[in-house]
Design a protein around this motif. Structure first.
Motif, PDB file in Angstrom:
ATOM      1  N   GLY A   1       0.827  -1.197   0.000  1.00  0.00           N
ATOM      2  CA  GLY A   1       0.000   0.000   0.000  1.00  0.00           C
ATOM      3  C   GLY A   1       0.864   1.250   0.000  1.00  0.00           C
ATOM      4  N   SER A   2       0.339   2.288  -0.565  1.00  0.00           N
ATOM      5  CA  SER A   2       1.028   3.569  -0.602  1.00  0.00           C
ATOM      6  C   SER A   2       0.851   4.276   0.730  1.00  0.00           C
ATOM      7  CB  SER A   2       0.445   4.433  -1.716  1.00  0.00           C
ATOM      8  OG  SER A   2       0.903   5.754  -1.616  1.00  0.00           O
TER       9      SER A   2
ATOM     10  N   PRO B   1     -11.545   9.387  -0.179  1.00  0.00           N
ATOM     11  CA  PRO B   1     -10.497  10.404  -0.201  1.00  0.00           C
ATOM     12  C   PRO B   1     -11.069  11.815  -0.327  1.00  0.00           C
ATOM     13  CG  PRO B   1     -10.212   8.792  -1.985  1.00  0.00           C
ATOM     14  CD  PRO B   1     -11.487   8.480  -1.292  1.00  0.00           C
TER      15      PRO B   1
ATOM     16  N   MET C   1      -2.198   6.560   0.888  1.00  0.00           N
ATOM     17  CA  MET C   1      -3.569   6.050   0.944  1.00  0.00           C
ATOM     18  C   MET C   1      -4.238   6.557   2.215  1.00  0.00           C
ATOM     19  SD  MET C   1      -3.055   2.046  -0.168  1.00  0.00           S
ATOM     20  CE  MET C   1      -4.382   1.580   0.886  1.00  0.00           C
TER      21      MET C   1
ATOM     22  N   PRO D   1      -9.522   2.661   5.634  1.00  0.00           N
ATOM     23  CA  PRO D   1      -9.864   2.126   4.318  1.00  0.00           C
ATOM     24  C   PRO D   1     -11.297   2.411   3.879  1.00  0.00           C
ATOM     25  CG  PRO D   1      -9.198   0.360   5.822  1.00  0.00           C
ATOM     26  CD  PRO D   1      -9.150   1.648   6.570  1.00  0.00           C
TER      27      PRO D   1
ATOM     28  N   THR E   1      -3.794  10.431   5.701  1.00  0.00           N
ATOM     29  CA  THR E   1      -3.098   9.334   5.042  1.00  0.00           C
ATOM     30  C   THR E   1      -2.163   8.681   6.038  1.00  0.00           C
ATOM     31  OG1 THR E   1      -1.248  10.707   4.328  1.00  0.00           O
ATOM     32  CG2 THR E   1      -3.154  10.589   2.842  1.00  0.00           C
TER      33      THR E   1
END
Length: 193
Positions: free
Chosen positions: A98-99, A110, A102, A106, A116
């Protein structure tokens, strides 16, 4: 690469069509490429293959059991040990990474206000540098003579002026300045050596 391997290994005396012989080599090379390059983290091949078996086993058991299978149930179904199943499940986490950009939640959509993972990571602590400097400085301070340590203690520990230090030890303010400069230069040299 698969085609070249097939050409190199093809034998006319076997009376097999070249396409029948070459297709498995080509498909094998394509699968090998994706297997070896699609993982975010290097994972041994046996665990990569185990990931596929676990996914198939989970799908089969989920429909039969009507719930997500436990590692024990998967182990029995795949005729593996429970430890092997757990190892495969842990290794499958390396398939994607995962970045840090992100959203940390979850389920969160966004937005400009969403946090993040990068936002919740710590920052360098400036106090850590001070602690490291003190650990480096401690043995250097022990190498100083008593007079140098006493002057440093009065100047930085008791926050006395150079004139007050001079009066305390019986020297001029200018001499205290020279002594401090020499001692601090010695410490700086030792810290960056």
């Amino acid at each position: 690469i698969g085609l070249i391997k097939a050409i190199d290994r093809f034998d006319l005396s076997r009376e097999v069509q070249f396409t029948s012989f070459a297709v498995p080599y080509i498909v094998g090379e394509i699968k090998r490429f994706f297997r070896d390059t699609s993982w975010a983290v290097h994972v041994p091949r046996r665990l990569q293959e185990l990931r596929v078996d676990l996914a198939k086993g989970k799908d089969e058991l989920s429909t039969v059991l009507d719930h997500e299978p436990t590692p024990k149930e998967l182990a029995e179904h795949l005729e593996l040990s429970e430890d092997e199943v757990i190892e495969g499940m842990v290794a499958s986490n390396g398939y994607t990474a995962g970045s840090i950009d992100m959203p940390s939640d979850p389920g969160e959509r966004p937005t400009d206000a969403s946090r993040t993972f990068a936002d919740v990571l710590g920052e360098p602590d400036p106090a850590m540098e001070t602690v490291e400097d003190l650990h480096t400085l401690a043995p250097l301070l022990e190498q100083l003579d008593g007079r140098e340590r006493r002057i440093l203690e009065m100047r930085f520990g008791q926050e006395m002026t150079q004139s007050e230090i001079g009066a305390e030890i019986g020297v001029s303010q200018m001499h205290v300045s020279r002594l401090l400069t020499r001692t601090l230069t010695k410490l700086r040299t030792g810290m960056f050596a």
